[in-house]
Motif scaffolding. Structure first.
Motif, short mmCIF file in Angstrom:
data_model
loop_
_atom_site.label_atom_id
_atom_site.label_comp_id
_atom_site.label_asym_id
_atom_site.label_seq_id
_atom_site.Cartn_x
_atom_site.Cartn_y
_atom_site.Cartn_z
N ALA A 85 8.00 3.39 6.28
CA ALA A 85 8.08 2.42 5.19
C ALA A 85 8.14 0.99 5.70
O ALA A 85 8.67 0.72 6.78
N GLY A 86 7.62 0.08 4.90
CA GLY A 86 7.67 -1.34 5.22
C GLY A 86 6.93 -2.13 4.16
O GLY A 86 6.37 -1.56 3.21
N GLU A 87 6.93 -3.43 4.31
CA GLU A 87 6.27 -4.29 3.34
C GLU A 87 4.76 -4.05 3.29
O GLU A 87 4.14 -4.08 2.24
N LYS A 88 4.18 -3.79 4.46
CA LYS A 88 2.74 -3.56 4.53
C LYS A 88 2.35 -2.23 3.89
O LYS A 88 1.39 -2.15 3.12
N GLU A 89 3.09 -1.16 4.23
CA GLU A 89 2.69 0.18 3.76
C GLU A 89 3.87 1.14 3.75
O GLU A 89 4.71 1.10 4.65
N THR A 90 3.92 1.97 2.73
CA THR A 90 4.81 3.14 2.73
C THR A 90 3.93 4.37 2.68
O THR A 90 3.05 4.47 1.83
N ARG A 91 4.17 5.29 3.61
CA ARG A 91 3.28 6.45 3.74
C ARG A 91 4.09 7.74 3.90
O ARG A 91 5.14 7.76 4.55
N ALA A 92 3.57 8.79 3.28
CA ALA A 92 4.14 10.13 3.44
C ALA A 92 3.36 10.87 4.52
O ALA A 92 2.13 10.77 4.57
N TRP A 93 4.08 11.61 5.37
CA TRP A 93 3.45 12.38 6.45
C TRP A 93 3.88 13.84 6.33
O TRP A 93 5.04 14.13 6.02
N THR A 94 2.97 14.73 6.60
CA THR A 94 3.24 16.17 6.52
C THR A 94 3.42 16.78 7.91
O THR A 94 2.58 16.57 8.78
N VAL A 95 4.50 17.53 8.08
CA VAL A 95 4.70 18.31 9.31
C VAL A 95 5.27 19.67 8.94
O VAL A 95 5.81 19.84 7.84
N LYS A 96 5.18 20.61 9.85
CA LYS A 96 5.81 21.92 9.66
C LYS A 96 7.32 21.78 9.81
O LYS A 96 7.80 21.00 10.64
N ARG A 97 8.06 22.52 9.01
CA ARG A 97 9.52 22.53 9.14
C ARG A 97 9.89 22.91 10.58
O ARG A 97 9.32 23.84 11.14
N GLY A 98 10.82 22.19 11.17
CA GLY A 98 11.24 22.46 12.55
C GLY A 98 10.54 21.59 13.58
O GLY A 98 10.81 21.71 14.78
N THR A 99 9.64 20.70 13.14
CA THR A 99 8.91 19.82 14.07
C THR A 99 9.87 18.82 14.70
O THR A 99 10.69 18.20 14.02
N LYS A 100 9.76 18.67 16.02
CA LYS A 100 10.61 17.72 16.75
C LYS A 100 10.05 16.30 16.60
O LYS A 100 8.86 16.10 16.32
N ARG B 64 0.85 -1.20 0.00
CA ARG B 64 0.00 0.00 0.00
C ARG B 64 0.88 1.25 0.00
O ARG B 64 1.90 1.29 0.69
N VAL B 65 0.48 2.24 -0.78
CA VAL B 65 1.21 3.50 -0.84
C VAL B 65 0.24 4.63 -0.51
O VAL B 65 -0.80 4.77 -1.16
N VAL B 66 0.59 5.45 0.50
CA VAL B 66 -0.32 6.53 0.93
C VAL B 66 0.42 7.87 0.83
O VAL B 66 1.36 8.12 1.58
N PRO B 67 -0.01 8.73 -0.10
CA PRO B 67 0.66 10.03 -0.25
C PRO B 67 0.19 11.04 0.81
O PRO B 67 -0.70 10.75 1.60
N THR B 68 0.79 12.21 0.77
CA THR B 68 0.33 13.31 1.61
C THR B 68 -0.46 14.28 0.73
O THR B 68 -0.36 14.24 -0.49
N PHE B 69 -1.26 15.13 1.34
CA PHE B 69 -2.21 15.95 0.58
C PHE B 69 -2.14 17.43 0.97
O PHE B 69 -1.67 17.78 2.05
N ILE B 70 -2.64 18.26 0.07
CA ILE B 70 -2.81 19.69 0.34
C ILE B 70 -4.18 20.09 -0.21
O ILE B 70 -4.64 19.53 -1.20
N GLU B 71 -4.81 21.05 0.44
CA GLU B 71 -6.16 21.45 0.05
C GLU B 71 -6.12 22.74 -0.76
O GLU B 71 -5.42 23.68 -0.41
#
Length: 368
Positions: A290-305, A63-70
């Protein structure tokens, strides 16, 4: 986190056509008359990122899950919109709700498509839009000054602080300049106050969209060159698109789309560039799991710990954060798998103070 970008412009500049293409659909009606779009159309689009698909291929992910913008298609502004001309006040309130602005500027000549100002001049159009946003912001600031002045005279500390911030902001607007040009010069407290309390329109970052005709691809024309020069002077990005072509690409198979783009000397769509530029404009970065089950993109603000990035996946990950196993994308691609990266000692262990970087592939250790 799905942040939103408002598509703004004068009527008949190609906003709704652009929005149609962004959504790969025909949700927004495109017609040759002002105020065709009244209620804002909203659509969530995938952020194009080849890294995601490369990782998924290497990990053989199911499974591949992208990140989104509105994106929000906001009706065309006209001169004196801030005074209620056209459907001005309604439209301006829609702009207030977005995080950034994509300002679409007409850079094509077409006698069949009317221009509300009677001629094609993208820089003038940008200035008309800014003047309307400035006028609305000035109205907001003056109302607020009227409310807090009396409280400040009575010695209320918070009112005094507000009035101080307002006294720095108001002269800029009175000088008919957008606040976004002064963010680096104003005290951070004043900017944060204006953003969080007043939702001022001219504080929103802008990407300028030079909409050209098909005959002007791939390099643009004199009108689009003026837009790029104007954007550079302002310190904000600009993107060249042909909204008409982008809409024509809807429904084509990938190989057909590539053939059409190649025929115009283009390697990718203008929309992909616009989406990425908007993403960057909002100060967003992408990290991956990432992994065999799923690779996913996640969105965060620059500088997020790291713990807060873990919280994007699940609140338990943040609450019980122990450490993050991290590898950067370039190292990962060079060795070809997470397992091989671990064997070679390329996966680092990072603690709670680590700022997640764009392109990081992360595995979070946690215990709840």
């Amino acid at each position: 986190m799905t942040l939103s970008v408002g598509i703004v412009g004068l009527p008949n500049v190609g906003k709704s056509t652009l929005f149609n293409a962004l959504l790969q659909s025909a949700k927004a009606t495109a017609a040759n008359y002002p105020f065709c779009t009244i209620e804002p159309n909203v659509g969530t689009v995938e952020v194009p990122d080849q890294r995601l698909h490369r990782i998924a291929k290497l990990e053989r992910s199911r499974r591949v899950v992208p990140t989104f913008i509105e994106f929000v298609d906001i009706a065309g502004l006209v001169r004196n919109a801030s005074k209620g001309e056209g459907l001005g006040n309604q439209f301006l309130s829609h702009i207030r709700e977005v995080d950034a602005i994509a300002m679409v500027l007409r850079c094509f000549e077409d006698p069949q498509v009317v221009h509300v100002e009677g001629s094609v001049d993208p820089v003038r159009d940008a200035q008309i839009i800014d003047l309307e946003l400035i006028a609305k912001d000035l109205e907001t600031v003056e109302k607020r000054v009227g409310k807090v002045e009396k409280q400040a005279r009575l010695g209320e500390k918070k009112a005094k602080e507000e009035l101080e911030a307002l006294s720095l902001i108001k002269p800029i607007l009175e000088n008919m300049e957008p606040l976004r040009k002064h963010v680096g010069k104003l005290p951070a407290e004043a900017v944060n106050y204006a953003r969080k309390n007043l939702f001022l329109l001219t504080l929103k970052p802008v990407v300028y969209v030079a909409n050209v005709g098909e005959k002007d691809l791939p390099a643009g024309n004199l009108l689009s060159q003026r837009v790029f020069s104007y954007a550079q002077e302002e310190g904000f990005p600009a993107v060249l698109v042909c909204a008409k072509l982008e809409e024509e690409l809807i429904g084509l198979e990938e190989h057909e789309r590539e053939e059409v783009l190649n025929s115009y000397g283009l390697s990718e769509t203008g929309l992909n560039r616009l989406i990425r530029q908007a993403y960057e404009l909002l100060g967003l970065i992408t990290f991956f799991t990432a992994g065999e089950k799923e690779t996913r993109a996640w969105t965060v603000k620059r500088g997020t710990k790291a713990p807060q990035a873990a919280g994007k996946i699940h609140s338990d990950f943040e609450r019980g954060f122990i450490a993050a196993e991290v590898i950067n994308y370039e190292d990962y691609v060079r060795v070809g798998s997470l397992l091989r990266a671990k064997e070679l000692g390329l996966v680092r262990l990072e603690g709670k103070d680590y700022e997640v970087k764009d392109g990081d592939i992360v595995y979070f250790r946690f215990n709840v």
